[in-house]
Design a protein around this motif. Structure first.
Motif, PDB file in Angstrom:
ATOM      1  N   UNK A 187      -6.586  13.098 -34.612  1.00 57.51           N
ATOM      2  CA  UNK A 187      -6.408  11.661 -35.203  1.00 57.51           C
ATOM      3  C   UNK A 187      -5.388  10.960 -34.391  1.00 57.51           C
ATOM      4  N   UNK A 188      -4.407  11.615 -33.885  1.00 56.06           N
ATOM      5  CA  UNK A 188      -3.115  11.131 -33.273  1.00 56.06           C
ATOM      6  C   UNK A 188      -2.964  11.962 -31.933  1.00 56.06           C
ATOM      7  N   UNK A 189      -2.796  11.347 -30.822  1.00 54.15           N
ATOM      8  CA  UNK A 189      -2.423  12.127 -29.615  1.00 54.15           C
ATOM      9  C   UNK A 189      -1.115  12.636 -29.959  1.00 54.15           C
ATOM     10  N   UNK A 190      -0.966  13.895 -29.159  1.00 54.56           N
ATOM     11  CA  UNK A 190       0.302  14.754 -29.368  1.00 54.56           C
ATOM     12  C   UNK A 190       0.723  15.206 -27.796  1.00 54.56           C
ATOM     13  N   UNK A 191       2.079  15.105 -27.519  1.00 50.67           N
ATOM     14  CA  UNK A 191       2.562  15.239 -26.461  1.00 50.67           C
ATOM     15  C   UNK A 191       2.935  16.693 -26.593  1.00 50.67           C
ATOM     16  N   UNK A 192       2.528  17.702 -25.509  1.00 47.77           N
ATOM     17  CA  UNK A 192       3.024  18.929 -25.696  1.00 47.77           C
ATOM     18  C   UNK A 192       3.819  19.424 -24.290  1.00 47.77           C
ATOM     19  N   UNK A 193       4.408  20.389 -24.443  1.00 47.86           N
ATOM     20  CA  UNK A 193       5.139  20.903 -23.448  1.00 47.86           C
ATOM     21  C   UNK A 193       4.544  22.119 -22.666  1.00 47.86           C
ATOM     22  N   UNK A 194       4.710  22.266 -21.664  1.00 43.93           N
ATOM     23  CA  UNK A 194       4.234  23.586 -20.744  1.00 43.93           C
ATOM     24  C   UNK A 194       5.169  23.961 -19.687  1.00 43.93           C
ATOM     25  N   UNK A 195       5.282  25.132 -19.345  1.00 49.02           N
ATOM     26  CA  UNK A 195       6.097  25.559 -18.479  1.00 49.02           C
ATOM     27  C   UNK A 195       5.481  26.459 -17.187  1.00 49.02           C
ATOM     28  N   UNK A 196       5.637  25.798 -15.807  1.00 46.79           N
ATOM     29  CA  UNK A 196       4.893  26.297 -14.804  1.00 46.79           C
ATOM     30  C   UNK A 196       5.990  26.724 -13.862  1.00 46.79           C
ATOM     31  N   UNK A 197       5.196  27.720 -12.891  1.00 47.83           N
ATOM     32  CA  UNK A 197       5.940  28.576 -11.943  1.00 47.83           C
ATOM     33  C   UNK A 197       5.287  28.190 -10.489  1.00 47.83           C
ATOM     34  N   UNK A 198       6.115  27.990  -9.279  1.00 47.84           N
ATOM     35  CA  UNK A 198       5.625  27.826  -8.162  1.00 47.84           C
ATOM     36  C   UNK A 198       5.127  29.109  -7.591  1.00 47.84           C
ATOM     37  N   UNK A 199       4.121  28.732  -6.750  1.00 48.66           N
ATOM     38  CA  UNK A 199       3.423  29.855  -5.916  1.00 48.66           C
ATOM     39  C   UNK A 199       4.453  30.880  -5.334  1.00 48.66           C
ATOM     40  N   UNK A 200       5.423  30.437  -4.828  1.00 46.57           N
ATOM     41  CA  UNK A 200       6.662  31.360  -4.297  1.00 46.57           C
ATOM     42  C   UNK A 200       7.103  32.118  -5.261  1.00 46.57           C
ATOM     43  N   UNK A 201       6.921  31.851  -6.499  1.00 47.77           N
ATOM     44  CA  UNK A 201       7.720  32.546  -7.615  1.00 47.77           C
ATOM     45  C   UNK A 201       6.587  33.876  -8.333  1.00 47.77           C
ATOM     46  N   UNK A 202       5.447  33.747  -7.463  1.00 51.88           N
ATOM     47  CA  UNK A 202       4.372  34.623  -8.187  1.00 51.88           C
ATOM     48  C   UNK A 202       4.100  35.729  -7.273  1.00 51.88           C
ATOM     49  N   UNK A 203       4.082  37.011  -7.482  1.00 55.58           N
ATOM     50  CA  UNK A 203       3.439  38.220  -6.596  1.00 55.58           C
ATOM     51  C   UNK A 203       1.957  38.102  -6.857  1.00 55.58           C
ATOM     52  N   UNK A 204       1.422  38.386  -5.636  1.00 55.36           N
ATOM     53  CA  UNK A 204      -0.179  38.353  -5.656  1.00 55.36           C
ATOM     54  C   UNK A 204      -0.919  36.956  -5.146  1.00 55.36           C
ATOM     55  N   UNK A 205       0.011  35.848  -5.074  1.00 55.14           N
ATOM     56  CA  UNK A 205      -0.471  34.801  -4.621  1.00 55.14           C
ATOM     57  C   UNK A 205      -1.132  34.708  -3.126  1.00 55.14           C
ATOM     58  N   UNK A 206      -2.576  34.167  -3.072  1.00 54.74           N
ATOM     59  CA  UNK A 206      -3.097  34.446  -1.581  1.00 54.74           C
ATOM     60  C   UNK A 206      -1.999  33.173  -0.752  1.00 54.74           C
ATOM     61  N   UNK A 207      -1.878  33.416   0.603  1.00 53.79           N
ATOM     62  CA  UNK A 207      -1.443  32.812   1.572  1.00 53.79           C
ATOM     63  C   UNK A 207      -2.109  31.165   1.383  1.00 53.79           C
ATOM     64  N   UNK A 208      -1.001  30.365   1.457  1.00 54.22           N
ATOM     65  CA  UNK A 208      -1.472  28.959   1.525  1.00 54.22           C
ATOM     66  C   UNK A 208      -2.037  28.676   2.888  1.00 54.22           C
TER      67      UNK A 208
END
Length: 304
Positions: free
Chosen positions: A126-147
């Motif tokens: 009925x009404x739009x809601x602003x939601x928060x999310x928290x993200x991490x950069x690829x450099x902070x994640x193990x297992x990320x493929x090479x850019x």
């Protein structure tokens, strides 16, 4: 993320980072770059492949990460990766207009499709809601493929791509033997020095894109109040919009970005953000930035 930052609204956090960046000369649109050696790409979600927009894009750019890929802790786990212990996240916000739920029958039992998977149904809120999310950069994640960064080959013609987009906009562009580049709302024309006055071609196109950003503010197009003269805060806001639009479009087309003489507006931009940090938020000037880009790219697609 620091607990003290969580208590501040996102637009205040980003405004403070932008002010610090402006003073240090490290705001993204202050950094010269070209198509053969871009220090950054616009941030995007690694799982969906979609670019972040508005204040989220600016906030993640200001994080100072070389890798443009971001995702939530849950998305990393779903992709078989792991955020390293102790890493701090970045806050982003999104507007939720729909809700997805598992479909149930009249008795309350979960309904399944022919593959045995629960059926999802989407309903409008009925009404739009602003939601928060928290993200991490690829450099902070193990297992990320090479850019893998796409480096233009010798046959790549970025100037031609820019010329096609500029021509499709329909803007009237004049060249003269002068060191000035400007848009005239009265005459609805863009005036630039000749190309050979620029030390590099990408600087010419970056300057033209900046003026094309101003061009979209004409009453017959987006009808923006662009201010009257240097020193006018509305004029400074318009310069900021055009500069960021030039940066984003330059990255989109692979033609580069050069900040030119726009350092003259830094103190005005700092004053704007200190007096009203909400200026950094999407309903304000970022909406105008994306309107500029959308208009130009829409005109380009219509004429292809």
């Amino acid at each position: 993320m620091d607990k003290k930052d969580v208590q501040k609204p996102l637009h205040v956090q980003v405004a403070e980072k932008v002010i610090d960046g402006l003073r240090a000369g490290t705001a993204p649109w202050q950094i010269p770059w070209d198509a053969s050696g871009m220090p950054f790409l616009l941030p995007y979600n690694f799982q969906s492949g979609k670019r972040y927009k508005g204040i989220n894009a600016l906030s993640l750019l200001m994080a100072g990460r070389d890798d443009p890929r971001w995702m939530t802790y849950r998305q990393a786990e779903e992709s078989g990766m792991q955020v390293r212990k102790g890493e701090k996240s970045m806050l982003i916000q999104f507007v939720k207009t729909t809700d997805e739920r598992t479909k149930r029958d009249a008795s309350g039992k979960v309904m399944h499709d022919e593959l045995g998977k629960p059926i999802k149904e989407t309903t409008a809120l009925r009404h739009a809601i602003i939601r928060n999310a928290y993200v991490f950069n690829a450099a902070q994640i193990d297992g990320m493929p090479k850019l893998e960064r796409e480096i233009p080959g010798v046959d790549w013609q970025p100037n031609e791509r820019a010329e096609k987009m500029i021509a499709s906009s329909g803007a009237k562009i004049l060249h003269e033997y002068s060191g000035k580049a400007f848009y005239s709302p009265k005459n609805d024309t863009i005036t630039l020095p000749y190309k050979d006055w620029f030390s590099q071609h990408h600087k010419y196109y970056a300057t033209l894109l900046h003026e094309l950003g101003h061009w979209t503010g004409h009453p017959e197009r987006l009808n923006r109040d662009m201010g009257n003269s240097f020193g006018d805060l509305l004029y400074a806001k318009e310069e900021l919009r055009a500069e960021i639009a030039s940066m984003i479009m330059g990255q989109e087309l692979g033609i580069g970005h050069d900040p030119g003489q726009h350092f003259a507006y830094v103190e005005s931009w700092i004053k704007i953000l200190e007096n009203n940090p909400f200026e950094i938020f999407l309903p304000q000037w970022m909406l105008n930035v994306y309107s500029i880009i959308s208009w130009i790219l829409k005109e380009r697609s219509k004429n292809q």
